[in-house]
Motif scaffolding. Structure first.
Motif, PDB file in Angstrom:
ATOM      1  N   GLY A  68       0.881  -1.149   0.136  1.00  0.00           N
ATOM      2  CA  GLY A  68       0.086  -0.101   0.152  1.00  0.00           C
ATOM      3  C   GLY A  68       0.993   1.456  -0.009  1.00  0.00           C
ATOM      4  N   THR A  69       1.937   0.921   0.457  1.00  0.00           N
ATOM      5  CA  THR A  69       2.951   2.260   0.293  1.00  0.00           C
ATOM      6  C   THR A  69       4.309   1.894  -0.226  1.00  0.00           C
ATOM      7  OG1 THR A  69       3.750   1.829   2.663  1.00  0.00           O
ATOM      8  CG2 THR A  69       1.863   3.327   2.413  1.00  0.00           C
ATOM      9  N   GLN A  70       5.131   2.844  -0.438  1.00  0.00           N
ATOM     10  CA  GLN A  70       6.584   2.522  -0.814  1.00  0.00           C
ATOM     11  C   GLN A  70       7.364   1.586   0.409  1.00  0.00           C
ATOM     12  OE1 GLN A  70       6.880   3.363  -3.648  1.00  0.00           O
ATOM     13  NE2 GLN A  70       9.087   2.768  -4.296  1.00  0.00           N
ATOM     14  N   ALA A  71       7.067   1.898   1.523  1.00  0.00           N
ATOM     15  CA  ALA A  71       7.744   1.202   2.722  1.00  0.00           C
ATOM     16  C   ALA A  71       6.966  -0.169   2.701  1.00  0.00           C
ATOM     17  CB  ALA A  71       7.503   2.152   3.933  1.00  0.00           C
ATOM     18  N   ALA A  72       5.692  -0.416   2.711  1.00  0.00           N
ATOM     19  CA  ALA A  72       5.223  -1.706   2.860  1.00  0.00           C
ATOM     20  C   ALA A  72       5.563  -2.539   1.965  1.00  0.00           C
ATOM     21  CB  ALA A  72       3.795  -1.396   2.538  1.00  0.00           C
ATOM     22  N   SER A  73       5.911  -1.835   0.720  1.00  0.00           N
ATOM     23  CA  SER A  73       6.357  -2.904  -0.686  1.00  0.00           C
ATOM     24  C   SER A  73       7.800  -3.306  -0.521  1.00  0.00           C
ATOM     25  CB  SER A  73       6.361  -1.906  -1.893  1.00  0.00           C
ATOM     26  OG  SER A  73       5.148  -1.520  -2.371  1.00  0.00           O
ATOM     27  N   GLN A  74       8.630  -2.350   0.258  1.00  0.00           N
ATOM     28  CA  GLN A  74      10.016  -2.681   0.652  1.00  0.00           C
ATOM     29  C   GLN A  74      10.029  -3.771   1.550  1.00  0.00           C
ATOM     30  OE1 GLN A  74      12.966  -1.063  -0.893  1.00  0.00           O
ATOM     31  NE2 GLN A  74      13.713  -3.184   0.150  1.00  0.00           N
ATOM     32  N   ARG A  75       8.919  -3.889   2.687  1.00  0.00           N
ATOM     33  CA  ARG A  75       9.072  -4.757   3.566  1.00  0.00           C
ATOM     34  C   ARG A  75       8.575  -6.164   2.772  1.00  0.00           C
ATOM     35  NH1 ARG A  75       6.756  -0.594   6.856  1.00  0.00           N
ATOM     36  NH2 ARG A  75       4.721  -1.506   6.300  1.00  0.00           N
ATOM     37  N   LEU A  76       7.716  -6.028   2.121  1.00  0.00           N
ATOM     38  CA  LEU A  76       7.295  -7.235   1.477  1.00  0.00           C
ATOM     39  C   LEU A  76       8.251  -8.094   0.438  1.00  0.00           C
ATOM     40  CD1 LEU A  76       4.487  -9.112   1.131  1.00  0.00           C
ATOM     41  CD2 LEU A  76       3.967  -7.503  -0.672  1.00  0.00           C
ATOM     42  N   LEU A  77       9.308  -6.935  -0.307  1.00  0.00           N
ATOM     43  CA  LEU A  77      10.247  -7.616  -0.903  1.00  0.00           C
ATOM     44  C   LEU A  77      11.345  -8.214  -0.189  1.00  0.00           C
ATOM     45  CD1 LEU A  77      11.443  -7.662  -3.865  1.00  0.00           C
ATOM     46  CD2 LEU A  77      12.261  -5.543  -3.304  1.00  0.00           C
ATOM     47  N   ASP A  78      11.577  -7.524   0.896  1.00  0.00           N
ATOM     48  CA  ASP A  78      12.771  -8.074   1.763  1.00  0.00           C
ATOM     49  C   ASP A  78      12.201  -9.497   2.469  1.00  0.00           C
ATOM     50  OD1 ASP A  78      14.212  -5.693   1.284  1.00  0.00           O
ATOM     51  OD2 ASP A  78      13.625  -4.702   3.219  1.00  0.00           O
ATOM     52  N   LYS A  79      11.095  -9.433   2.974  1.00  0.00           N
ATOM     53  CA  LYS A  79      10.329 -10.710   3.454  1.00  0.00           C
ATOM     54  C   LYS A  79      10.595 -11.990   2.259  1.00  0.00           C
ATOM     55  CE  LYS A  79       5.931 -12.756   4.788  1.00  0.00           C
ATOM     56  NZ  LYS A  79       4.626 -12.583   4.844  1.00  0.00           N
ATOM     57  N   TRP A  80      10.220 -11.969   1.194  1.00  0.00           N
ATOM     58  CA  TRP A  80      10.241 -13.105   0.373  1.00  0.00           C
ATOM     59  C   TRP A  80      11.407 -13.189  -0.305  1.00  0.00           C
ATOM     60  CZ3 TRP A  80       6.827 -16.434   1.103  1.00  0.00           C
ATOM     61  CH2 TRP A  80       5.537 -15.784   1.586  1.00  0.00           C
ATOM     62  N   ALA A  81      12.174 -12.003  -0.351  1.00  0.00           N
ATOM     63  CA  ALA A  81      13.571 -12.266  -0.787  1.00  0.00           C
ATOM     64  C   ALA A  81      14.481 -12.712   0.192  1.00  0.00           C
ATOM     65  CB  ALA A  81      14.131 -10.784  -1.329  1.00  0.00           C
ATOM     66  N   GLY A  82      14.318 -12.638   1.477  1.00  0.00           N
ATOM     67  CA  GLY A  82      14.774 -13.215   2.555  1.00  0.00           C
ATOM     68  C   GLY A  82      14.668 -14.869   2.284  1.00  0.00           C
ATOM     69  N   HIS A  83      13.309 -15.476   2.232  1.00  0.00           N
ATOM     70  CA  HIS A  83      12.944 -16.722   2.010  1.00  0.00           C
ATOM     71  C   HIS A  83      14.124 -17.232   0.871  1.00  0.00           C
ATOM     72  CE1 HIS A  83      10.035 -17.510   4.961  1.00  0.00           C
ATOM     73  NE2 HIS A  83       9.211 -16.241   4.515  1.00  0.00           N
ATOM     74  N   ALA A  84      14.062 -16.556  -0.429  1.00  0.00           N
ATOM     75  CA  ALA A  84      14.724 -17.091  -1.289  1.00  0.00           C
ATOM     76  C   ALA A  84      16.267 -17.224  -1.113  1.00  0.00           C
ATOM     77  CB  ALA A  84      14.381 -16.330  -2.580  1.00  0.00           C
ATOM     78  N   GLU A  85      16.737 -16.164  -0.595  1.00  0.00           N
ATOM     79  CA  GLU A  85      18.247 -16.109  -0.324  1.00  0.00           C
ATOM     80  C   GLU A  85      18.595 -17.148   0.746  1.00  0.00           C
ATOM     81  OE1 GLU A  85      18.430 -12.068   0.978  1.00  0.00           O
ATOM     82  OE2 GLU A  85      19.127 -11.251  -1.082  1.00  0.00           O
ATOM     83  N   GLU A  86      17.791 -17.493   1.660  1.00  0.00           N
ATOM     84  CA  GLU A  86      18.274 -18.476   2.578  1.00  0.00           C
ATOM     85  C   GLU A  86      18.571 -19.857   2.019  1.00  0.00           C
ATOM     86  OE1 GLU A  86      15.046 -19.269   5.340  1.00  0.00           O
ATOM     87  OE2 GLU A  86      15.163 -17.218   6.433  1.00  0.00           O
ATOM     88  N   VAL A  87      17.789 -20.250   0.743  1.00  0.00           N
ATOM     89  CA  VAL A  87      17.919 -21.559   0.248  1.00  0.00           C
ATOM     90  C   VAL A  87      18.840 -21.272  -1.027  1.00  0.00           C
ATOM     91  CG1 VAL A  87      16.912 -23.182  -1.269  1.00  0.00           C
ATOM     92  CG2 VAL A  87      15.638 -22.108   0.377  1.00  0.00           C
ATOM     93  N   ALA A  88      18.772 -20.146  -1.663  1.00  0.00           N
ATOM     94  CA  ALA A  88      19.789 -19.772  -2.835  1.00  0.00           C
ATOM     95  C   ALA A  88      21.152 -19.613  -2.342  1.00  0.00           C
ATOM     96  CB  ALA A  88      19.498 -18.590  -3.460  1.00  0.00           C
ATOM     97  N   ALA A  89      21.494 -19.363  -1.120  1.00  0.00           N
ATOM     98  CA  ALA A  89      22.945 -19.221  -0.609  1.00  0.00           C
ATOM     99  C   ALA A  89      23.424 -20.368  -0.310  1.00  0.00           C
ATOM    100  CB  ALA A  89      22.785 -18.288   0.736  1.00  0.00           C
TER     101      ALA A  89
END
Length: 832
Positions: free
Chosen positions: A811-832
């Motif tokens: 809903g906001t730029q900050a909310a988009s950033q939190r959402l991106l960080d959340k799912w990117a974190g899930h991906a990075e845990e495995v991709a690393a």
């Protein structure tokens, strides 16, 4: 319990090894892969086995007989034609005797605990239990989704990376109750995953998945065949190897002769009665088949030699396969990835290049240099096509030889006397390849209409007008050292995925049609193609009204093919326009990010100084455009799509806008203001083009400067988008900057996560497992997760690069950033 062993496949992708040999008889270690399967069944108490056979069936029957030597009772169910995975079992129904049965492939190496799988099936009261396993790359397999109780929710056969939302795949091993065969029509091709299982799920029948522990490798390609051999030698699979251990990791069969001065590096397997002479070197992960000879000072490394193979003095073979009764003579050198069929001879001091396939009963002459496959019949090969045609580094990946062979394959799919339109961008490399392509088409009995250096939409338009295919050669965007060859169908669109696969197969066979002297195709150079194209774009426009509207544009031709189009187009539109950067430079076939930014800054200055309505910059081949508003400010590509969407909806008073699923949901609000709607599509150009075919569509946009204007029939046409934009602006008093100010902020954020190919499936499974109560949407590419407040994230493994892409919008730029960080974190845990 009885078992059905599926042994009827042709093994096309494993040729030339399977040209004369059914895939179940391919040796893995010291015995055929199907023998490993039968030994596994026997170890779990299954003695009655029905073998389904079709391709080269007598060879399988002769090898295994009635199974007595293995301590089994074998029966055979023969198919006159392929009946599919389920149809084959139905064909064996009489031999199964109305009991529960187990189905297993005869060409997969596994050590699964089948006893535990049967117990699981019985405990669940299942009609069907599907044995599953987890693999790094699920693209070649059917993926399966289970609920918390292990019940199957969904099957998806041979997914694309955009459809991978788990790494749990169907191994083709099933435990079944006899009544499941009531769902299979007799004598007709029927598939379990494609036909029967979806019906069972729709009826709510108990279909369960058992995630098996242990080893499993489907031997469907040369790479997987080599991997199975390596894993067997490394002890990763519990399977028998005859003979005795001469030293740790070195196993030798009965009667084998190994000279004391031979060098063997573990792990290796030397088959019965093989001979390794003095100073020969057998490197790690090599299998020397029964009766084979490796002569003095020869080097064999990471290689599989089948039965009775001869490798001569000082010859070398690396990471290859030499099939039975073949000879590699003295001094010959086989580079990695070479596969030689049965009964072949590679002459003295010959050199065979990486990846070459030599089909059965062929002779390579002494001292020859072989760079292309010597073909007898079809073979399998990895797909050539990427997201943008066939591409790679010029004269490294994409050579004149490859261009000629690929075009010859394409010509072979057409009729003699057909016409193909040909064009390229203005670079020397692209034009040189285009000349090679023209010759290959002509010698394939196809006429060529060469447009020389032309915009890609012009070629698409000509192909569509003449209902003929086309080929376009371009420099890869942003990569001046790389080229792409695009194949166009008779509608002006890119070849469909099915047509690409067909061309892949024809290319793999390398058995091309050659024209007789009187059939050589003609080559012509059509004229007035630009005028025809400009006429089509402006047909039906009130050009007098456009001229009187006062719209003024500054247009940057981008030093490319748009310079050929713009004079004719702007002359027909009748507007006041300043065209810049019309000099076509073959040293600038594409643009870097810095050069593009500099040109846009200069374009903005010209817009302001000339008090123009807008500025437009074309890409070098006329596919995409970038906007500069009346204040001289470049407009972000995604935002430009929202502006054009607003103008189109206002002009048409409604209609359908087609956008990729990665676009901001703001688009729906903007479209609704003017009675229009948004149709979401996949992220590929082909998916966007298919969705835009609906007659109610008024605009398609990809968010990267590419637009589809209905009525032109050309996907991603910058000149058509420019024409529509001028028409829309002529209707309204608002400026671009004012329209832009009324559009909410674009809150879609994007990130790429480096992900190895082996980790992609795991990443998608972990993402899907982390969804919780959120809505999981797998309708389009990748996995889209929708939060309760409507915020969303899309996770998509890239089909061509070792990355995972993530988009997020809150809903906001900050909310988009939190959402991106959340799912990117899930991906990075495995991709690393």
């Amino acid at each position: 319990m009885k078992a059905v062993v599926m042994a009827g496949g042709e093994g096309t992708r494993l040729r030339p090894m399977t040209s004369n040999l059914p895939k179940p008889l391919l040796p893995v270690g010291d015995r055929p892969v199907m023998e490993h399967v039968l030994q596994l069944l026997k170890s779990h108490g299954i003695r009655d086995v029905v073998v389904t056979v079709q391709f080269l069936a007598p060879l399988i029957k002769n090898h295994f007989g009635d199974g007595t030597e293995l301590g089994l009772r074998l029966a055979y169910a023969h198919e006159d034609r392929p009946l599919g995975t389920a149809g084959s079992v139905k064909n064996a129904q009489e031999a199964l005797g109305g009991e529960a049965f187990l189905v297993v492939s005869g060409d997969a190496l596994t050590d699964f605990d089948l006893t535990r799988a049967v117990q699981y099936h019985q405990e669940k009261g299942a009609l069907v239990t599907v044995c599953l396993t987890r693999v790094p790359n699920p693209l070649e397999f059917g993926i399966t989704v289970l609920d918390g109780e292990g019940r199957v929710q969904r099957f998806l056969e041979k997914p694309t990376w955009g459809q991978v939302f788990t790494d749990t795949v169907n191994t083709g091993i099933y435990i079944m109750e006899p009544e499941v065969l009531d769902y299979v029509a007799e004598g007709e091709p029927v598939d379990w995953s494609g036909d029967v299982f979806p019906r069972l799920l729709a009826e709510g029948r108990p279909v369960y998945g058992y995630v098996a522990e242990g080893y499993w490798e489907d031997i469907g390609s040369h790479d997987s065949y080599a991997k199975a051999q390596t894993d067997l030698l490394d002890g990763k699979v519990r399977a028998e190897l005859a003979g005795f251990e001469l030293a740790p990791g070195i196993r030798v069969g009965e009667g084998a002769e190994i000279h004391p001065e031979a060098v063997l590096t573990a792990p290796v397997y030397i088959g019965a009665h093989a001979r390794i002479e003095a100073k020969a070197e057998i490197g790690p992960h090599s299998v020397v088949g029964r009766g084979s000879v490796v002569a003095s000072r020869a080097v064999v490394e990471r290689t599989i030699l089948h039965e009775n193979v001869y490798v001569g003095r000082a010859a070398s073979v690396t990471a290859g396969v030499i099939s039975k009764d073949s000879a590699v003579m003295a001094g010959a050198h086989l580079e990695p990835g070479v596969v030689v069929g049965d009964h072949c001879t590679i002459g003295k001091n010959a050199m065979v290049a990486c990846g070459v396939r030599v089909y059965p009963s062929k002779t390579v002459e002494e001292g020859a240099r072989v760079n292309a496959s010597i073909v007898w019949e079809t073979r399998g090969q990895a797909h050539l096509f990427g997201p943008r045609g066939v591409g790679g580094i010029l004269n490294v990946d994409i050579t004149p030889e490859l261009a000629v062979r690929l075009t010859a394959a394409f010509a072979s799919t057409l009729h003699k006397g057909d016409t193909v339109f040909l064009a390229s961008d203005h670079s020397r490399g692209a034009r040189a390849l285009a000349q090679c392509i023209a010759s290959a088409l002509q010698t394939g009995a196809v006429d060529v209409r060469d447009l020389r250096a032309a915009a890609l939409p012009v070629l698409r338009h000509q192909s569509r007008l003449a209902s003929s295919n086309g080929i376009y050669v371009r420099t890869a965007p942003g990569e001046p050292d790389s080229v792409e060859i695009l194949f166009i169908d008779a509608t002006g669109a890119d070849l469909s995925e099915a047509a690409q696969r067909s061309l892949d197969r024809t290319y793999a066979r390398q058995d091309y049609r050659r024209a007789l002297p009187g059939e050589i195709g003609a080559i012509t150079h059509p004229v007035e193609t630009v005028d025809t194209y400009a006429d089509a774009l402006t047909r039906g426009l009130d050009t007098a009204r456009l001229a009187a509207s006062g719209v003024k544009a500054v247009v940057d031709a981008g030093h490319g093919a748009a310079a050929h189009i713009l004079p004719a187009l702007i002359g027909r539109l009748g507007i006041d326009a300043l065209v810049v950067n019309t000099a076509i430079e073959d040293s600038r076939p594409t643009e870097t990010a810095d050069a593009r930014a500099e040109d846009l800054a200069r374009l903005g200055q010209l817009v302001v100084s000339s008090q123009a309505t807008l500025g437009v910059r074309f890409d070098p081949i006329g596919e995409r455009l970038t906007l500069v508003n009346d204040l001289g400010q470049p407009v972000d590509d995604a935002r430009a799509g929202l502006i054009l969407l607003t103008l189109a909806a206002r002009h048409h008073g409604g209609g359908r806008i087609v956008l990729p699923v990665t676009y901001s949901r703001t688009a729906e609000q903007l479209a609704a203001r003017h009675g229009a709607s948004v149709q979401w599509a996949g992220t590929s150009r082909a998916a966007l083009a298919r969705a835009a075919e609906d007659p109610t569509t008024i605009l398609g946009a990809d968010g990267a400067g590419g637009f589809i204007v209905p009525g032109t029939g050309v996907p991603l046409d910058a000149a058509a988008a420019f024409t529509s934009l001028i028409r829309y602006l002529a209707d309204i008093p608002d400026s671009l900057s004012r329209i832009d100010s009324g559009i909410p902020e674009n809150r879609v954020l994007f990130r790429e996560i480096a992900t190895s190919w082996s980790a992609k499936g795991v990443v998608m499974r972990r993402i899907a497992e982390s969804v919780g109560d959120h809505v999981l949407d797998t309708t389009f590419d990748g996995v889209r997760i929708v939060e309760p407040d409507g915020s969303w994230a899309l996770i998509q493994p890239d089909a061509a690069l070792a990355v995972t892409r993530i988009w997020a919008e809150g809903g906001t730029q900050a909310a988009s950033q939190r959402l991106l960080d959340k799912w990117a974190g899930h991906a990075e845990e495995v991709a690393a």
